[in-house]
Design a protein around this motif. Structure first.
Motif, short mmCIF file in Angstrom:
data_model
loop_
_atom_site.label_atom_id
_atom_site.label_comp_id
_atom_site.label_asym_id
_atom_site.label_seq_id
_atom_site.Cartn_x
_atom_site.Cartn_y
_atom_site.Cartn_z
N ASP A 80 120.83 41.20 5.82
CA ASP A 80 119.76 40.45 5.12
C ASP A 80 119.13 39.45 5.99
OD1 ASP A 80 120.93 37.95 5.00
OD2 ASP A 80 121.97 38.32 2.85
N GLY A 81 117.84 38.79 5.49
CA GLY A 81 117.17 38.16 6.31
C GLY A 81 117.95 36.73 6.68
N GLY A 82 118.65 36.13 5.92
CA GLY A 82 119.47 35.01 6.01
C GLY A 82 120.51 35.31 7.36
N GLU A 83 121.33 36.32 7.23
CA GLU A 83 122.22 36.85 8.19
C GLU A 83 121.63 37.13 9.49
OE1 GLU A 83 125.37 39.03 5.20
OE2 GLU A 83 123.61 40.14 6.22
N ILE A 84 120.36 37.68 9.66
CA ILE A 84 119.69 37.78 10.43
C ILE A 84 119.26 36.64 11.51
CG2 ILE A 84 117.54 38.91 11.62
CD1 ILE A 84 117.67 41.06 9.71
N THR A 85 118.72 35.69 10.72
CA THR A 85 118.21 34.40 11.16
C THR A 85 119.52 33.80 11.68
OG1 THR A 85 116.70 34.17 9.46
CG2 THR A 85 117.32 32.16 10.59
N VAL A 86 120.66 33.50 10.93
CA VAL A 86 122.19 33.15 11.65
C VAL A 86 122.42 33.46 12.81
CG1 VAL A 86 124.30 32.70 11.01
CG2 VAL A 86 122.71 31.80 9.15
N GLU B 11 122.28 46.55 17.74
CA GLU B 11 121.60 47.59 17.21
C GLU B 11 121.11 47.60 16.05
OE1 GLU B 11 124.25 50.92 17.60
OE2 GLU B 11 124.19 50.88 19.61
N SER B 12 121.68 46.67 14.69
CA SER B 12 121.18 46.52 13.46
C SER B 12 119.80 45.36 13.73
CB SER B 12 122.48 45.97 12.71
OG SER B 12 121.98 45.69 11.44
N LEU B 13 119.99 44.56 14.50
CA LEU B 13 119.02 43.52 14.75
C LEU B 13 117.54 44.41 15.25
CD1 LEU B 13 120.83 40.37 15.99
CD2 LEU B 13 120.00 40.92 13.86
N ASP B 14 117.88 45.27 16.13
CA ASP B 14 116.78 45.79 16.79
C ASP B 14 116.96 47.43 16.86
OD1 ASP B 14 114.47 46.12 18.36
OD2 ASP B 14 115.41 45.80 20.11
N ASP C 188 127.82 25.18 18.68
CA ASP C 188 128.27 24.32 17.79
C ASP C 188 127.19 24.20 16.41
OD1 ASP C 188 126.44 21.69 17.89
OD2 ASP C 188 126.72 22.56 20.08
N GLY C 189 128.02 23.69 15.40
CA GLY C 189 127.30 23.60 14.11
C GLY C 189 125.90 22.89 14.03
N GLU C 190 125.85 21.87 14.72
CA GLU C 190 124.85 21.02 14.85
C GLU C 190 123.64 21.85 15.40
OE1 GLU C 190 123.28 17.42 13.63
OE2 GLU C 190 125.56 17.27 14.13
N THR C 191 123.88 22.48 16.50
CA THR C 191 122.78 23.34 17.43
C THR C 191 122.56 24.34 16.37
OG1 THR C 191 123.76 22.73 19.60
CG2 THR C 191 122.28 24.42 19.34
N LEU C 192 123.44 25.10 15.87
CA LEU C 192 123.12 25.99 14.81
C LEU C 192 122.13 25.73 13.71
CD1 LEU C 192 123.69 29.25 13.80
CD2 LEU C 192 125.67 28.21 12.63
N LEU C 193 122.42 24.53 13.22
CA LEU C 193 121.47 24.04 12.21
C LEU C 193 120.18 23.92 12.57
CD1 LEU C 193 123.84 21.39 10.20
CD2 LEU C 193 122.60 23.44 9.25
N ALA C 194 119.88 23.19 13.85
CA ALA C 194 118.73 23.11 14.41
C ALA C 194 118.04 24.40 14.82
CB ALA C 194 118.92 22.17 15.55
N ARG C 195 118.82 25.52 15.11
CA ARG C 195 117.96 26.73 15.73
C ARG C 195 117.69 27.48 14.26
NH1 ARG C 195 122.26 29.17 20.10
NH2 ARG C 195 121.50 27.50 21.94
N ALA C 196 118.44 27.38 13.20
CA ALA C 196 118.12 28.29 11.99
C ALA C 196 117.37 27.08 11.00
CB ALA C 196 119.34 28.68 11.20
N ALA C 197 116.65 26.26 11.58
CA ALA C 197 115.83 25.31 10.60
C ALA C 197 115.07 26.02 9.37
CB ALA C 197 114.82 24.31 11.64
N THR D 157 125.79 31.53 4.18
CA THR D 157 125.84 32.95 5.00
C THR D 157 126.69 32.94 6.13
OG1 THR D 157 123.32 32.76 4.78
CG2 THR D 157 124.04 34.06 6.53
N LEU D 158 127.14 31.62 6.74
CA LEU D 158 128.10 31.77 7.62
C LEU D 158 129.35 32.09 7.18
CD1 LEU D 158 127.36 28.70 9.84
CD2 LEU D 158 127.93 31.01 10.49
N GLN D 159 129.64 31.74 5.98
CA GLN D 159 131.00 32.06 5.39
C GLN D 159 130.84 33.55 5.20
OE1 GLN D 159 130.79 29.44 1.97
NE2 GLN D 159 132.05 27.93 2.70
N GLY D 160 130.00 34.10 4.58
CA GLY D 160 130.03 35.47 4.46
C GLY D 160 130.29 36.51 6.07
N LEU D 161 129.33 35.84 6.70
CA LEU D 161 129.73 36.48 8.21
C LEU D 161 131.03 36.29 8.84
CD1 LEU D 161 126.14 35.56 9.75
CD2 LEU D 161 127.05 37.85 9.16
#
Length: 100
Positions: A6-12, A83-86, A24-33, A43-47
């Protein structure tokens, strides 16, 4: 293997990166702003549960816990996730028939 995201999983996954390096989690939060922190954690817990993402600890619930952790895409799934993302169109077989 056919992976549906789904969209959230793709973003993460894009925020983590599919190259196999840790983030790291801090960077991940910034990138998935665009996503809020609670949605990123869910989403992370699901992945992690599905095995697509590896983390220092398999369970985390609070934002402060997540910020201190490191995440990376599981190398066993990276090709399928790319492949799933592109998705690339499947090349059809040639219609030429070899006659002997």
């Amino acid at each position: 293997m056919d992976i549906s995201l789904d969209g959230g999983e793709i973003t993460v996954l894009k925020a983590i990166g599919l190259g196999g390096s840790e983030v790291d989690g801090e960077t991940l939060l910034a990138r998935a702003a665009p996503m809020d922190a609670a949605e990123i954690i869910d989403t992370l817990q699901g992945l992690v549960m599905l095995g697509y993402v590896s983390a220092d600890n398999s369970t985390f619930h609070a934002l402060e816990e997540m910020k201190k952790m490191n995440f990376r895409v599981n190398s066993g799934y990276s090709k399928d996730l790319k492949e799933s993302l592109d998705p690339q169109p499947q090349k059809g077989k040639s219609k030429r028939v070899r006659r002997e």
